[in-house]
Design a protein around this motif. Structure first.
Motif, PDB file in Angstrom:
ATOM      1  N   VAL A 126       0.874  -1.300  -0.135  1.00 29.36           N
ATOM      2  CA  VAL A 126       0.203  -0.684  -0.077  1.00 29.36           C
ATOM      3  C   VAL A 126       1.227   1.317  -0.229  1.00 29.36           C
ATOM      4  O   VAL A 126       0.722   2.072  -1.076  1.00 29.36           O
ATOM      5  CB  VAL A 126      -0.739   0.177   1.497  1.00 29.36           C
ATOM      6  CG1 VAL A 126      -1.882   0.958   1.410  1.00 29.36           C
ATOM      7  CG2 VAL A 126      -2.524  -0.826   0.861  1.00 29.36           C
ATOM      8  N   THR A 127       2.162   1.264   0.340  1.00 29.03           N
ATOM      9  CA  THR A 127       3.066   2.082   1.158  1.00 29.03           C
ATOM     10  C   THR A 127       2.639   2.233  -0.661  1.00 29.03           C
ATOM     11  O   THR A 127       4.051   4.129  -0.975  1.00 29.03           O
ATOM     12  CB  THR A 127       3.986   2.421   2.160  1.00 29.03           C
ATOM     13  OG1 THR A 127       3.460   1.872   2.910  1.00 29.03           O
ATOM     14  CG2 THR A 127       4.579   3.441   2.422  1.00 29.03           C
ATOM     15  N   ALA A 128       4.207   1.803  -1.327  1.00 29.96           N
ATOM     16  CA  ALA A 128       4.715   1.312  -2.307  1.00 29.96           C
ATOM     17  C   ALA A 128       3.469   2.608  -3.239  1.00 29.96           C
ATOM     18  O   ALA A 128       4.224   3.243  -4.168  1.00 29.96           O
ATOM     19  CB  ALA A 128       4.967   0.034  -2.891  1.00 29.96           C
ATOM     20  N   ILE A 155      -5.594   0.119  -9.223  1.00 30.39           N
ATOM     21  CA  ILE A 155      -5.868  -1.060  -8.327  1.00 30.39           C
ATOM     22  C   ILE A 155      -3.364  -1.539  -9.879  1.00 30.39           C
ATOM     23  O   ILE A 155      -3.180  -2.304  -9.983  1.00 30.39           O
ATOM     24  CB  ILE A 155      -6.202  -1.935  -9.190  1.00 30.39           C
ATOM     25  CG1 ILE A 155      -6.887  -2.436  -9.188  1.00 30.39           C
ATOM     26  CG2 ILE A 155      -5.497  -3.895 -10.169  1.00 30.39           C
ATOM     27  CD1 ILE A 155      -9.100  -3.129  -9.068  1.00 30.39           C
ATOM     28  N   ALA A 156      -3.849  -0.493 -11.188  1.00 30.27           N
ATOM     29  CA  ALA A 156      -2.329  -0.936 -11.248  1.00 30.27           C
ATOM     30  C   ALA A 156      -1.139  -0.223 -10.391  1.00 30.27           C
ATOM     31  O   ALA A 156       0.162  -0.735 -10.490  1.00 30.27           O
ATOM     32  CB  ALA A 156      -2.744   0.196 -12.625  1.00 30.27           C
ATOM     33  N   ASP A 157      -1.272   0.581  -9.764  1.00 33.55           N
ATOM     34  CA  ASP A 157      -0.289   1.544  -8.750  1.00 33.55           C
ATOM     35  C   ASP A 157      -0.178   0.541  -7.822  1.00 33.55           C
ATOM     36  O   ASP A 157       1.478   0.295  -7.886  1.00 33.55           O
ATOM     37  CB  ASP A 157      -0.769   1.970  -7.970  1.00 33.55           C
ATOM     38  CG  ASP A 157      -0.818   3.893  -8.904  1.00 33.55           C
ATOM     39  OD1 ASP A 157      -0.764   4.077 -10.393  1.00 33.55           O
ATOM     40  OD2 ASP A 157      -1.476   4.801  -8.131  1.00 33.55           O
ATOM     41  N   LEU A 158      -0.842  -0.593  -7.759  1.00 37.17           N
ATOM     42  CA  LEU A 158      -0.166  -1.771  -7.128  1.00 37.17           C
ATOM     43  C   LEU A 158       0.694  -2.997  -7.633  1.00 37.17           C
ATOM     44  O   LEU A 158       1.867  -3.380  -7.090  1.00 37.17           O
ATOM     45  CB  LEU A 158      -1.471  -2.597  -6.044  1.00 37.17           C
ATOM     46  CG  LEU A 158      -2.366  -2.185  -4.786  1.00 37.17           C
ATOM     47  CD1 LEU A 158      -3.769  -2.059  -4.149  1.00 37.17           C
ATOM     48  CD2 LEU A 158      -1.369  -1.833  -4.186  1.00 37.17           C
ATOM     49  N   ASP A 159      -0.298  -3.214  -8.694  1.00 31.43           N
ATOM     50  CA  ASP A 159       1.216  -4.176  -9.455  1.00 31.43           C
ATOM     51  C   ASP A 159       2.030  -2.737 -10.641  1.00 31.43           C
ATOM     52  O   ASP A 159       3.384  -3.602 -11.253  1.00 31.43           O
ATOM     53  CB  ASP A 159      -0.095  -4.603 -10.696  1.00 31.43           C
ATOM     54  CG  ASP A 159      -1.281  -5.806 -10.741  1.00 31.43           C
ATOM     55  OD1 ASP A 159      -0.972  -5.643  -9.884  1.00 31.43           O
ATOM     56  OD2 ASP A 159      -1.818  -5.607 -11.486  1.00 31.43           O
ATOM     57  N   HIS A 160       2.513  -1.546  -9.948  1.00 30.58           N
ATOM     58  CA  HIS A 160       3.546  -0.821 -11.058  1.00 30.58           C
ATOM     59  C   HIS A 160       3.595  -1.601 -11.742  1.00 30.58           C
ATOM     60  O   HIS A 160       4.203  -0.844 -12.750  1.00 30.58           O
ATOM     61  CB  HIS A 160       4.817  -1.668 -10.295  1.00 30.58           C
ATOM     62  CG  HIS A 160       5.511  -1.515  -9.124  1.00 30.58           C
ATOM     63  ND1 HIS A 160       5.574  -0.929  -7.856  1.00 30.58           N
ATOM     64  CD2 HIS A 160       4.730  -2.691  -7.704  1.00 30.58           C
ATOM     65  CE1 HIS A 160       4.887  -0.760  -6.848  1.00 30.58           C
ATOM     66  NE2 HIS A 160       4.568  -2.239  -6.609  1.00 30.58           N
ATOM     67  N   GLU A 161       1.783  -1.044 -13.329  1.00 33.58           N
ATOM     68  CA  GLU A 161       2.148  -0.377 -14.559  1.00 33.58           C
ATOM     69  C   GLU A 161       1.913   0.483 -14.289  1.00 33.58           C
ATOM     70  O   GLU A 161       0.012   1.187 -13.660  1.00 33.58           O
ATOM     71  CB  GLU A 161       0.553  -1.278 -14.803  1.00 33.58           C
ATOM     72  CG  GLU A 161       1.026  -3.034 -14.117  1.00 33.58           C
ATOM     73  CD  GLU A 161       2.271  -3.441 -15.099  1.00 33.58           C
ATOM     74  OE1 GLU A 161       2.357  -2.583 -16.318  1.00 33.58           O
ATOM     75  OE2 GLU A 161       2.884  -4.501 -15.403  1.00 33.58           O
ATOM     76  N   LYS A 201       0.780   2.256 -16.927  1.00 35.19           N
ATOM     77  CA  LYS A 201      -0.774   2.232 -18.219  1.00 35.19           C
ATOM     78  C   LYS A 201      -2.071   1.276 -16.955  1.00 35.19           C
ATOM     79  O   LYS A 201      -1.119   0.145 -16.984  1.00 35.19           O
ATOM     80  CB  LYS A 201      -0.541   1.935 -19.374  1.00 35.19           C
ATOM     81  CG  LYS A 201       0.156   2.470 -19.828  1.00 35.19           C
ATOM     82  CD  LYS A 201      -0.259   2.710 -21.472  1.00 35.19           C
ATOM     83  CE  LYS A 201       1.393   3.612 -22.649  1.00 35.19           C
ATOM     84  NZ  LYS A 201       1.664   2.907 -23.529  1.00 35.19           N
ATOM     85  N   ILE A 202      -3.083   1.845 -17.795  1.00 35.04           N
ATOM     86  CA  ILE A 202      -4.067   1.082 -16.741  1.00 35.04           C
ATOM     87  C   ILE A 202      -4.537  -0.362 -18.228  1.00 35.04           C
ATOM     88  O   ILE A 202      -4.727   0.168 -19.627  1.00 35.04           O
ATOM     89  CB  ILE A 202      -5.353   2.084 -16.579  1.00 35.04           C
ATOM     90  CG1 ILE A 202      -5.600   2.806 -15.568  1.00 35.04           C
ATOM     91  CG2 ILE A 202      -6.549   0.574 -16.603  1.00 35.04           C
ATOM     92  CD1 ILE A 202      -6.675   3.772 -15.439  1.00 35.04           C
ATOM     93  N   SER A 203      -4.995  -2.037 -17.971  1.00 31.66           N
ATOM     94  CA  SER A 203      -4.521  -3.028 -18.859  1.00 31.66           C
ATOM     95  C   SER A 203      -6.153  -2.964 -18.842  1.00 31.66           C
ATOM     96  O   SER A 203      -6.758  -2.835 -17.735  1.00 31.66           O
ATOM     97  CB  SER A 203      -3.875  -4.059 -18.722  1.00 31.66           C
ATOM     98  OG  SER A 203      -4.108  -4.527 -17.631  1.00 31.66           O
ATOM     99  N   GLY A 204      -6.603  -4.215 -18.914  1.00 31.18           N
ATOM    100  CA  GLY A 204      -8.043  -5.014 -19.242  1.00 31.18           C
ATOM    101  C   GLY A 204      -7.952  -5.524 -18.049  1.00 31.18           C
ATOM    102  O   GLY A 204      -9.287  -5.273 -17.647  1.00 31.18           O
ATOM    103  N   ASN A 205      -6.978  -5.959 -17.157  1.00 37.21           N
ATOM    104  CA  ASN A 205      -7.124  -7.082 -16.239  1.00 37.21           C
ATOM    105  C   ASN A 205      -7.549  -5.781 -15.395  1.00 37.21           C
ATOM    106  O   ASN A 205      -8.235  -6.285 -14.377  1.00 37.21           O
ATOM    107  CB  ASN A 205      -5.965  -7.712 -15.915  1.00 37.21           C
ATOM    108  CG  ASN A 205      -5.837  -8.580 -16.421  1.00 37.21           C
ATOM    109  OD1 ASN A 205      -6.877  -9.151 -17.364  1.00 37.21           O
ATOM    110  ND2 ASN A 205      -4.447  -9.044 -17.126  1.00 37.21           N
ATOM    111  N   HIS A 206      -7.119  -4.289 -15.415  1.00 31.11           N
ATOM    112  CA  HIS A 206      -6.913  -4.221 -14.018  1.00 31.11           C
ATOM    113  C   HIS A 206      -8.317  -3.392 -13.982  1.00 31.11           C
ATOM    114  O   HIS A 206      -9.453  -3.272 -12.857  1.00 31.11           O
ATOM    115  CB  HIS A 206      -6.037  -2.531 -14.271  1.00 31.11           C
ATOM    116  CG  HIS A 206      -5.027  -2.838 -13.937  1.00 31.11           C
ATOM    117  ND1 HIS A 206      -4.079  -2.449 -14.493  1.00 31.11           N
ATOM    118  CD2 HIS A 206      -4.216  -3.970 -13.545  1.00 31.11           C
ATOM    119  CE1 HIS A 206      -2.991  -2.441 -14.702  1.00 31.11           C
ATOM    120  NE2 HIS A 206      -2.818  -4.244 -13.757  1.00 31.11           N
ATOM    121  N   ILE A 207      -8.969  -2.834 -15.500  1.00 28.22           N
ATOM    122  CA  ILE A 207     -10.831  -2.845 -15.348  1.00 28.22           C
ATOM    123  C   ILE A 207     -11.572  -3.386 -14.960  1.00 28.22           C
ATOM    124  O   ILE A 207     -13.007  -3.421 -14.063  1.00 28.22           O
ATOM    125  CB  ILE A 207     -10.638  -2.051 -16.890  1.00 28.22           C
ATOM    126  CG1 ILE A 207      -9.901  -0.496 -17.314  1.00 28.22           C
ATOM    127  CG2 ILE A 207     -12.125  -2.122 -17.428  1.00 28.22           C
ATOM    128  CD1 ILE A 207     -10.825   0.268 -16.391  1.00 28.22           C
TER     129      ILE A 207
END
Length: 511
Positions: free
Chosen positions: A415-417, A481-487, A489-495
């Motif tokens: 969460v902090t990251a 969700i993308a930030d938690l994955d360190h991505e 760009k937002i992908s279809g999985n995040h949506i």
């Protein structure tokens, strides 16, 4: 003889220096002016008894006391010590060398011992800003006031210590606090830990997302499913408070008298008011304005258990503070603003009987009762809740599993990251700190979708009959969700995952 002693008054969460002028002249009488309340007007009885127990007295002359500025209302019993020292110095019963260098406050008992006061921290901050050398106050408040560096803080137990300090130069023991040590103490040992939660992996995931993006969340499930247990553990995965957040939070709790014998608050607050709470108790105010529950939850969590049981008027007054992250109380004679930046966590049963959509329980509520129950939550309030999650009871196999789940400390690291990524993203936007605070303009800038993701979102909204208000919420949650994955760009999985968290927007719930 005329003498001046300095006290302080707290209005909102800010303090103002009060100059207490004591004049003793010919005649007999006791006159206290400057808009004092009843607690201050009664102080002469406490002062007389306290001085008598310490071999002093109120002189039998004309005593005139002015509390300046005279057009500001003063309240509370914290001026007892201020007035007593002023009377003793003006009547020349004790010396007054260096009196102007100190702020003096404290409530007197009849034997001269001191009782704690409210608002020690904002008073100490103001005293330093105005150039006072020291602050003399009850011992129970000393640790809190000593958080302020550059100000000598002296905690005293009775009026005799103060008299000896000024009259006989007997030194007082200065209270010194190691702010860094206090601030970082016991941060990694939360009282409620997610490691103790059996099962509920999808719920833990949704709460991790809520914490990472600062999103408001509502838990929907039958009685006994664990909604309250999960909500109590949310503060344990929120990022540690910064020093500025800790000071601001401590100031709010200080003015309500909840920080006696404590130093700086290093844990995020968790407030859980009962559903019978009044509008004023929730948002603050009153004849003498005090912070409400939403301000007490500032930089922390406000948990509203059984949301539909709260009076509709109470829930509606939260709408503006949820949006502006501060609440302004306006009355004929005053206007005061309290900060109220909190995460809202709400819980509710899916129906009046509690077991709607549960295949193992009979449906006991009629459609009309269901509609009446759910309509207690207004659309505008629901607009401000980003994540809706259904909580189901934990099966016996998982309840009997002795293995520990993932700890709150480990979840908080992720969460902090994610929060650090958001801090970097919004560094040029001073009013935006995390994803939940984005407005439409920022959503369009930071939540751009590729063609495939956009098609997925369009199809989901059409098939699930999602309301228009769900669109921006899905994008904000997907960004987290993308930030938690360190991505980047937002992908279809995040949506796809974000769409799952809009239960109440689907046709058949709230319409």
């Amino acid at each position: 003889m005329l003498k001046k002693v300095f006290g302080s008054s707290v209005f909102g969460i800010e303090a103002t220096t009060i100059t207490v002028e004591v004049n003793i002249g010919q005649g007999i009488g006791y006159h206290l002016v400057g808009l004092p309340d009843n607690a201050i007007k009664e102080s002469n009885y406490r002062i007389a008894a306290a001085l008598q127990h310490n071999s002093f007295k109120i002189p039998g002359k004309k005593i005139t006391i002015n509390m300046a500025p005279a057009d500001m209302r003063k309240e509370g019993s914290a001026y007892d010590l201020t007035l007593a020292i002023g009377i003793l110095t003006a009547s020349e019963q004790i010396k007054a060398d260096g009196l102007e260098d100190y702020l003096i406050l404290g409530e007197l008992s009849l034997d001269g011992t001191l009782q704690p006061i409210r608002g020690a921290l904002p008073i100490a901050i103001n005293a330093k800003e105005e150039g006072f050398k020291g602050f003399i106050l009850p011992a129970e408040n000393a640790k809190e006031a000593a958080i302020v560096s550059g100000l000598e803080v002296y905690g005293v137990k009775d009026i005799r210590e103060v008299i000896d300090f000024f009259d006989k130069d007997v030194p007082l023991q200065q209270t010194i606090v190691n702010i860094e040590e206090e601030f970082y103490k016991a941060l990694d040992f939360p009282e409620f830990d997610f490691a103790d939660v059996k099962g509920q992996e999808s719920i833990k995931r949704s709460m991790e997302i809520a914490a990472a993006g600062g999103h408001n969340i509502i838990l929907i499930g039958p009685p006994g499913a664990g909604k309250t247990m999960l909500a109590k553990r949310l503060p344990s995965i929120l990022p540690p408070m910064t020093m500025n957040e800790a000071l601001e939070t401590t100031k709010i709790h200080s003015v309500t008298g909840r920080t006696i014998n404590t130093g700086i608050m290093n844990q995020r607050p968790f407030r859980s008011p009962h559903h019978t709470i009044s509008d004023v108790a929730l948002v603050g105010g009153g004849a003498y304005p005090q912070p409400g529950e939403i301000s007490m939850a500032h930089n922390g969590v406000l948990f509203l258990d059984e949301l539909p049981e709260f009076k509709r008027s109470v829930l509606e007054v939260m709408r503006q503070p949820l949006e502006d992250r501060e609440v302004t109380i306006s009355r004929a004679k005053f206007t005061v603003t309290y900060p109220s930046s909190f995460m809202l966590v709400a819980s509710m049963n899916p129906s009046p009987g509690g077991y709607f959509n549960d295949p193992d329980a009979p449906v006991t509520s009629s459609p009309a009762e269901m509609q009446r129950y759910l309509s207690k939550i207004s659309g505008p309030l629901l607009d401000r809740i980003d994540i809706h999650i259904e909580v189901t009871p934990v099966p016996f196999e998982k309840l009997s599993d002795n293995r520990k789940g993932e700890s709150s400390v480990e979840i908080r690291k992720r969460v902090t990251a994610a929060r650090e990524l958001q801090t970097e993203r919004f560094q040029n936007l001073p009013t935006i700190h995390y994803n939940a605070q984005m407005n439409t303009k920022q959503i369009r800038e930071f939540c751009q979708l590729d063609a495939a993701s956009l098609d997925l979102l369009r199809n989901a909204m059409e098939r699930l009959n999602l309301s228009a208000r769900a669109y921006d919420r899905i994008l904000k949650v997907a960004r987290t969700i993308a930030d938690l994955d360190h991505e980047e760009k937002i992908s279809g999985n995040h949506i796809a995952e974000a769409i799952q968290y809009r239960s109440l927007d689907r046709d058949g719930w709230l319409g």
